[in-house]
Every structure is written in structure tokens, then in C-alpha cells.
Design a protein around this motif. Structure first.
Motif, PDB file in Angstrom:
ATOM      1  N   SER A  25      16.341  12.026 -11.932  1.00  0.00           N
ATOM      2  CA  SER A  25      17.329  10.951 -12.031  1.00  0.00           C
ATOM      3  C   SER A  25      18.505  11.622 -12.506  1.00  0.00           C
ATOM      4  O   SER A  25      18.473  12.224 -13.557  1.00  0.00           O
ATOM      5  CB  SER A  25      16.551   9.634 -12.915  1.00  0.00           C
ATOM      6  N   HIS A  26      19.648  11.418 -11.726  1.00  0.00           N
ATOM      7  CA  HIS A  26      20.792  11.875 -12.186  1.00  0.00           C
ATOM      8  C   HIS A  26      21.759  11.005 -12.882  1.00  0.00           C
ATOM      9  O   HIS A  26      22.726  11.403 -13.210  1.00  0.00           O
ATOM     10  CB  HIS A  26      21.738  12.499 -10.752  1.00  0.00           C
ATOM     11  N   VAL A  27      21.543   9.752 -12.913  1.00  0.00           N
ATOM     12  CA  VAL A  27      22.313   8.706 -13.511  1.00  0.00           C
ATOM     13  C   VAL A  27      21.695   7.933 -14.600  1.00  0.00           C
ATOM     14  O   VAL A  27      20.362   7.802 -14.838  1.00  0.00           O
ATOM     15  CB  VAL A  27      23.068   7.827 -12.515  1.00  0.00           C
ATOM     16  N   ASP A  28      22.576   7.172 -15.492  1.00  0.00           N
ATOM     17  CA  ASP A  28      22.095   6.292 -16.403  1.00  0.00           C
ATOM     18  C   ASP A  28      23.202   4.915 -16.425  1.00  0.00           C
ATOM     19  O   ASP A  28      24.027   5.238 -15.758  1.00  0.00           O
ATOM     20  CB  ASP A  28      21.924   7.032 -17.850  1.00  0.00           C
ATOM     21  N   VAL A  62      29.965   6.578 -10.387  1.00  0.00           N
ATOM     22  CA  VAL A  62      29.438   7.042  -9.307  1.00  0.00           C
ATOM     23  C   VAL A  62      30.497   7.164  -8.304  1.00  0.00           C
ATOM     24  O   VAL A  62      31.261   5.983  -8.097  1.00  0.00           O
ATOM     25  CB  VAL A  62      28.131   6.984  -8.850  1.00  0.00           C
ATOM     26  N   ILE A  63      30.559   7.972  -7.261  1.00  0.00           N
ATOM     27  CA  ILE A  63      31.237   7.860  -6.032  1.00  0.00           C
ATOM     28  C   ILE A  63      30.485   7.783  -4.823  1.00  0.00           C
ATOM     29  O   ILE A  63      29.450   7.748  -4.746  1.00  0.00           O
ATOM     30  CB  ILE A  63      32.108   9.453  -5.757  1.00  0.00           C
ATOM     31  N   ALA A  64      30.972   7.142  -3.821  1.00  0.00           N
ATOM     32  CA  ALA A  64      30.204   6.945  -2.527  1.00  0.00           C
ATOM     33  C   ALA A  64      29.521   8.220  -2.006  1.00  0.00           C
ATOM     34  O   ALA A  64      30.020   9.143  -2.163  1.00  0.00           O
ATOM     35  CB  ALA A  64      31.171   6.213  -1.308  1.00  0.00           C
ATOM     36  N   SER A  65      27.962   7.775  -1.941  1.00  0.00           N
ATOM     37  CA  SER A  65      27.328   8.857  -1.191  1.00  0.00           C
ATOM     38  C   SER A  65      26.878   9.880  -2.202  1.00  0.00           C
ATOM     39  O   SER A  65      26.236  11.039  -2.099  1.00  0.00           O
ATOM     40  CB  SER A  65      27.891   9.576  -0.091  1.00  0.00           C
ATOM     41  N   GLN A  66      27.324   9.710  -3.456  1.00  0.00           N
ATOM     42  CA  GLN A  66      26.589  10.521  -4.772  1.00  0.00           C
ATOM     43  C   GLN A  66      25.098  10.519  -4.699  1.00  0.00           C
ATOM     44  O   GLN A  66      24.550   9.360  -4.789  1.00  0.00           O
ATOM     45  CB  GLN A  66      27.345  10.334  -5.945  1.00  0.00           C
ATOM     46  N   GLU A  67      24.575  11.542  -5.028  1.00  0.00           N
ATOM     47  CA  GLU A  67      22.935  11.363  -5.347  1.00  0.00           C
ATOM     48  C   GLU A  67      22.669  11.030  -6.560  1.00  0.00           C
ATOM     49  O   GLU A  67      23.079  11.070  -7.497  1.00  0.00           O
ATOM     50  CB  GLU A  67      22.465  13.019  -5.186  1.00  0.00           C
ATOM     51  N   LEU A  68      21.822   9.851  -6.468  1.00  0.00           N
ATOM     52  CA  LEU A  68      21.252   9.298  -7.716  1.00  0.00           C
ATOM     53  C   LEU A  68      19.891   9.713  -8.142  1.00  0.00           C
ATOM     54  O   LEU A  68      20.047  10.129  -9.559  1.00  0.00           O
ATOM     55  CB  LEU A  68      21.331   7.927  -7.475  1.00  0.00           C
ATOM     56  N   THR A  69      18.792   9.670  -7.480  1.00  0.00           N
ATOM     57  CA  THR A  69      17.623  10.160  -7.731  1.00  0.00           C
ATOM     58  C   THR A  69      17.051  10.945  -6.719  1.00  0.00           C
ATOM     59  O   THR A  69      17.448  10.928  -5.408  1.00  0.00           O
ATOM     60  CB  THR A  69      16.782   9.003  -8.045  1.00  0.00           C
ATOM     61  N   ILE A 121      26.775   2.183 -12.613  1.00  0.00           N
ATOM     62  CA  ILE A 121      25.415   1.915 -12.974  1.00  0.00           C
ATOM     63  C   ILE A 121      25.135   0.699 -13.748  1.00  0.00           C
ATOM     64  O   ILE A 121      25.510   1.024 -14.973  1.00  0.00           O
ATOM     65  CB  ILE A 121      24.263   3.195 -13.082  1.00  0.00           C
ATOM     66  N   ALA A 122      24.701  -0.275 -13.293  1.00  0.00           N
ATOM     67  CA  ALA A 122      24.586  -1.729 -14.344  1.00  0.00           C
ATOM     68  C   ALA A 122      23.191  -1.604 -14.867  1.00  0.00           C
ATOM     69  O   ALA A 122      22.829  -2.157 -15.926  1.00  0.00           O
ATOM     70  CB  ALA A 122      24.799  -2.800 -13.581  1.00  0.00           C
ATOM     71  N   GLN A 123      22.310  -0.881 -14.096  1.00  0.00           N
ATOM     72  CA  GLN A 123      20.794  -0.984 -14.710  1.00  0.00           C
ATOM     73  C   GLN A 123      19.793  -0.110 -14.013  1.00  0.00           C
ATOM     74  O   GLN A 123      20.295   0.333 -12.783  1.00  0.00           O
ATOM     75  CB  GLN A 123      20.117  -2.473 -14.317  1.00  0.00           C
ATOM     76  N   ARG A 124      19.226   0.502 -14.809  1.00  0.00           N
ATOM     77  CA  ARG A 124      18.407   1.620 -14.169  1.00  0.00           C
ATOM     78  C   ARG A 124      16.890   1.071 -14.185  1.00  0.00           C
ATOM     79  O   ARG A 124      16.287   0.769 -15.431  1.00  0.00           O
ATOM     80  CB  ARG A 124      18.477   2.865 -14.976  1.00  0.00           C
ATOM     81  N   ILE A 125      16.219   0.758 -13.050  1.00  0.00           N
ATOM     82  CA  ILE A 125      15.087   0.055 -12.981  1.00  0.00           C
ATOM     83  C   ILE A 125      13.877   0.937 -13.133  1.00  0.00           C
ATOM     84  O   ILE A 125      12.987   0.506 -13.557  1.00  0.00           O
ATOM     85  CB  ILE A 125      15.100  -0.857 -11.808  1.00  0.00           C
ATOM     86  N   ALA A 126      13.994   1.930 -12.114  1.00  0.00           N
ATOM     87  CA  ALA A 126      12.829   2.829 -12.282  1.00  0.00           C
ATOM     88  C   ALA A 126      13.001   4.090 -13.039  1.00  0.00           C
ATOM     89  O   ALA A 126      14.394   4.729 -13.218  1.00  0.00           O
ATOM     90  CB  ALA A 126      12.280   3.239 -10.835  1.00  0.00           C
ATOM     91  N   THR A 127      12.015   4.876 -13.598  1.00  0.00           N
ATOM     92  CA  THR A 127      12.350   5.968 -14.315  1.00  0.00           C
ATOM     93  C   THR A 127      11.492   6.999 -13.616  1.00  0.00           C
ATOM     94  O   THR A 127      10.636   6.893 -12.884  1.00  0.00           O
ATOM     95  CB  THR A 127      11.908   5.971 -15.814  1.00  0.00           C
ATOM     96  N   VAL A 128      11.771   8.301 -14.223  1.00  0.00           N
ATOM     97  CA  VAL A 128      11.353   9.446 -13.464  1.00  0.00           C
ATOM     98  C   VAL A 128       9.629   9.136 -13.899  1.00  0.00           C
ATOM     99  O   VAL A 128       9.523   9.060 -14.919  1.00  0.00           O
ATOM    100  CB  VAL A 128      11.695  10.988 -14.301  1.00  0.00           C
ATOM    101  N   GLY A 129       8.859   9.863 -12.761  1.00  0.00           N
ATOM    102  CA  GLY A 129       7.411   9.471 -13.168  1.00  0.00           C
ATOM    103  C   GLY A 129       6.918   8.532 -12.442  1.00  0.00           C
ATOM    104  O   GLY A 129       5.562   8.246 -12.164  1.00  0.00           O
ATOM    105  N   ALA A 175      11.026  -0.828  -3.208  1.00  0.00           N
ATOM    106  CA  ALA A 175      11.084  -0.630  -4.635  1.00  0.00           C
ATOM    107  C   ALA A 175      12.406  -0.553  -5.415  1.00  0.00           C
ATOM    108  O   ALA A 175      13.121   0.462  -4.732  1.00  0.00           O
ATOM    109  CB  ALA A 175      10.043  -0.040  -5.051  1.00  0.00           C
ATOM    110  N   PRO A 176      13.048  -1.217  -6.104  1.00  0.00           N
ATOM    111  CA  PRO A 176      14.456  -1.256  -6.588  1.00  0.00           C
ATOM    112  C   PRO A 176      14.348  -0.115  -7.663  1.00  0.00           C
ATOM    113  O   PRO A 176      13.418   0.125  -8.426  1.00  0.00           O
ATOM    114  CB  PRO A 176      14.654  -2.457  -7.438  1.00  0.00           C
ATOM    115  N   ILE A 177      15.719   0.669  -7.658  1.00  0.00           N
ATOM    116  CA  ILE A 177      15.389   1.946  -8.607  1.00  0.00           C
ATOM    117  C   ILE A 177      16.791   1.582  -9.494  1.00  0.00           C
ATOM    118  O   ILE A 177      16.482   2.103 -10.577  1.00  0.00           O
ATOM    119  CB  ILE A 177      15.835   3.194  -7.425  1.00  0.00           C
ATOM    120  N   VAL A 178      18.045   1.449  -8.921  1.00  0.00           N
ATOM    121  CA  VAL A 178      19.075   0.958  -9.917  1.00  0.00           C
ATOM    122  C   VAL A 178      19.942   0.143  -9.210  1.00  0.00           C
ATOM    123  O   VAL A 178      19.930  -0.438  -8.205  1.00  0.00           O
ATOM    124  CB  VAL A 178      19.849   2.554  -9.953  1.00  0.00           C
ATOM    125  N   ARG A 179      20.790  -0.560 -10.178  1.00  0.00           N
ATOM    126  CA  ARG A 179      21.661  -1.732  -9.696  1.00  0.00           C
ATOM    127  C   ARG A 179      23.181  -1.244  -9.756  1.00  0.00           C
ATOM    128  O   ARG A 179      23.298  -0.532 -10.846  1.00  0.00           O
ATOM    129  CB  ARG A 179      21.482  -2.971 -10.639  1.00  0.00           C
TER     130      ARG A 179
END
Length: 325
Positions: free
Chosen positions: A30-33, A38-45, A135-143, A150-154
Motif C-alpha cells: 500500500s502506497h497511501v494512507d 494523489v493524482i489521477a492514475s497514481q498507483e495506490l496499492t 484518501i478519505a479512508q483506507r479500508i483494506a490493509t497489507v496482508g 472488495a473495497p480498498i480505499v475511499r
């Protein structure tokens, strides 16, 4: 003077999305919290890219194999056709070569489709931002194991913000797209400026309100969810009647002014409207041109009034009096 409509509303994200997994596997990186921009098309996870890279290599190899087989089948068909012209190859041998060449072309198309799917899944294993925002919410974490959907971030877009307003029915006809909007929020002395961007096509029957949305540029001080007060400027230059603010008397909730009529003071009850730093709009009670007494405390209807002019003391081009009009 300006004519404005006073309304209240809520600041919302201009766009909001729950970014979900498009492939199933374990969340690898995961690259964000929360709070990160972030910018458009930036890699999040990343979702187990090692496995999908292997699938992509396998599909590329299968494609190369299919192409080679199809090429060989096509060459064999040409040889059989040449032999058949010389009456050496039989018709059944030609039919078999034609079938094998056709099968080879079909195998290539199937391998190309499988390779495209593998490369698409590899691309989708790198979860990217659909638009610029925060990033308003990080729903899934590494692992975590994430399934498809499945939702990952909002993610929310906070510049500009969407200001949703409720305009009363009686004021709704004056509101137009493009009109300027001044916005204030609790705890911040700044005045933010936006413009009306969207207007609902119908008034709600339940409360007779019209929903209006304005786009408000965000310098970084505004947040999603804030309650806001807004003034929609429906007319930049509307004619109105006003008097200096110190001409107004307020007693027991009744607003009055004192005018001079035939040399005597006359109290008039008025209805006020808009206000400025040193002026008050009068909606009813007086007409333009009446002489109004400034600071009229103590004056009552019927008392004689003498207007003392200072014209003799000042240049003719800059005369002044102790009363306003």
C-alpha cells in the motif's frame, strides 16, 4: 446595489469513489494512507503482482507457440496445394491441411485473447486512482485477501468542492447557473467565492425547496462536510432606495426614520432590506427625494426643524448639510 439570496448548505466532495479490487489475491503493498493527496492514475496499492506477472509470461509463451503452429500449418497448406496441382497430393490431404491451417488461426486468436486477459489482470493488480483527490479512508490493509469488488480505499475530490444549497420556492426563479456565490463557514473569517453550477429541474414537494449546487474552489482551508452559509448574487446592480445607517431608529422592534415635511419632523415606520457598512435599504415607508434627518434621537412628529446649510462655508462644488437624502 446587489440583490442576494441568503441560504445555507453543506460542502461535499466534488467526486467520491470507493476504489475496489478488480482481481482477487492478497494485498501486497500500500502506497497511501488517510489524508494523502494523489493524482489521477497514481498507483495506490499492489495485489500480488508476482502471480499475475507469471500468468502474463505464460500467456505470452502460449501465444508465441500458437503463432508458430499456425505459421507451420499455413506453410504445410501451401505445400499440399502445390502438390495437389501436380496431382501428387490427394483431395483428402488438401482438406486436412486446410483444416489444420484454420485451426492454427483459431488457436492464435484464442491465445491472443488469453494473453490480453492476462495482461489486463496484471495491470489491474496495480490499483490506481481514477481521479485526483485525497484518501478519505483506507479500508483494506497489507496482508488482507481481497476478492473482486472488495473495497480498498475511499477517494474524494476536494478541489473544487460541491456546495449543496436549499433555496426557498419564493426565491427560486431568480437563481441561474453561473451566478456568483459568497460562502462562509463557522470558525473561519475568510469569504470564499464560487459559482452556481447545477440546478435541480424541479422543486421538492415535501418542503417546497429547490436544490442548487455551486462549485467552490478550495485553497486548502475547506473540508468536506462543513456547514456553510452562502449568498447567491442574483442581481449585481439592482436599483434600490437607501438611507444612511444613522438615520434609522429602532424601538421595541419597530424601525422608523424621521423626515422633514413642511418644516416639521415626521416619523415614518419603514421596512428595511439589505444593509451595507453605512447604509440601510428601505423596502417601504418612504419615497426617493424625501429629506431624512440623521441621528434623529429626541425628535418627535410635529416638532419644527430648521435645516442649516454649510454652503456658505464650503466651495459650491462640495456643499454639505446636516441632513441626508
Amino acid at each position: 446595489m446587489e440583490r442576494t439570496v441568503q441560504v445555507v448548505g453543506t460542502l461535499l466532495a466534488h467526486d467520491e469513489a470507493t476504489v475496489a479490487a478488480q482481481v482477487a489475491k492478497q494485498l501486497e503493498t500500500s502506497h497511501v494512507d488517510v489524508g494523502d493527496r494523489v493524482i489521477a492514475s497514481q498507483e495506490l496499492t499492489l495485489i500480488d503482482t508476482t502471480a499475475y506477472e507469471a500468468f502474463a509470461r505464460q500467456s505470452a509463451a502460449n501465444l508465441a507457440k500458437a503463432v508458430a503452429s499456425a505459421t507451420n500449418a499455413a506453410q504445410n497448406l501451401k505445400r499440399v496445394q502445390d502438390l495437389q496441382k501436380e496431382k501428387i497430393a490427394s483431395t483428402s490431404e488438401l482438406d486436412q491441411a486446410v483444416a489444420e491451417a484454420g485451426k492454427g488461426q483459431a488457436d492464435v486468436k484464442a491465445a491472443e485473447a488469453a494473453d490480453a486477459i492476462a495482461r489486463l489482470n496484471l495491470e489491474r493488480s496495480r490499483v490506481k486512482a481514477p481521479f485526483a483527490g485525497a484518501i478519505a479512508q483506507r479500508i483494506a490493509t497489507v496482508g488482507d485477501y481481497v476478492a473482486v469488488g472488495a473495497p480498498i480505499v475511499r477517494l474524494v475530490k476536494t478541489d473544487p468542492l460541491r456546495l449543496r444549497l436549499e433555496v426557498p420556492e419564493r426565491e427560486s426563479l431568480a437563481v441561474r447557473v453561473g451566478q456568483r456565490v459568497r460562502v462562509t463557514v463557522e470558525g473561519d473569517p475568510n469569504v470564499f467565492t464560487g459559482s452556481v453550477a447545477r440546478i435541480a429541474p424541479a422543486i421538492r414537494e415535501t418542503d417546497r425547496m429547490l436544490q442548487v449546487e455551486a462549485d467552490v474552489p478550495n485553497p486548502g482551508l475547506l473540508r468536506v462536510g462543513l456547514f456553510a452559509r452562502a449568498q447567491i448574487v442574483v442581481n449585481e446592480r439592482e436599483e434600490g432606495l437607501s438611507v444612511p445607517a444613522n438615520a434609522l431608529i429602532v424601538f421595541a422592534g419597530i424601525e422608523k426614520i424621521v423626515v422633514v415635511k413642511e418644516g416639521k419632523a415626521a416619523e415614518k415606520t419603514v421596512t428595511t432590506g439589505r444593509r451595507g457598512a453605512d447604509w440601510v435599504e428601505l423596502v417601504s415607508g418612504v419615497v426617493a427625494g424625501e429629506t431624512v434627518v440623521l441621528d434623529p434621537a429626541g425628535l418627535r412628529t410635529g416638532q419644527p426643524v430648521i435645516i442649516e446649510s454649510s454652503a456658505e462655508k464650503l466651495p459650491a462644488s462640495n456643499t454639505n448639510t446636516e441632513s441626508g437624502q
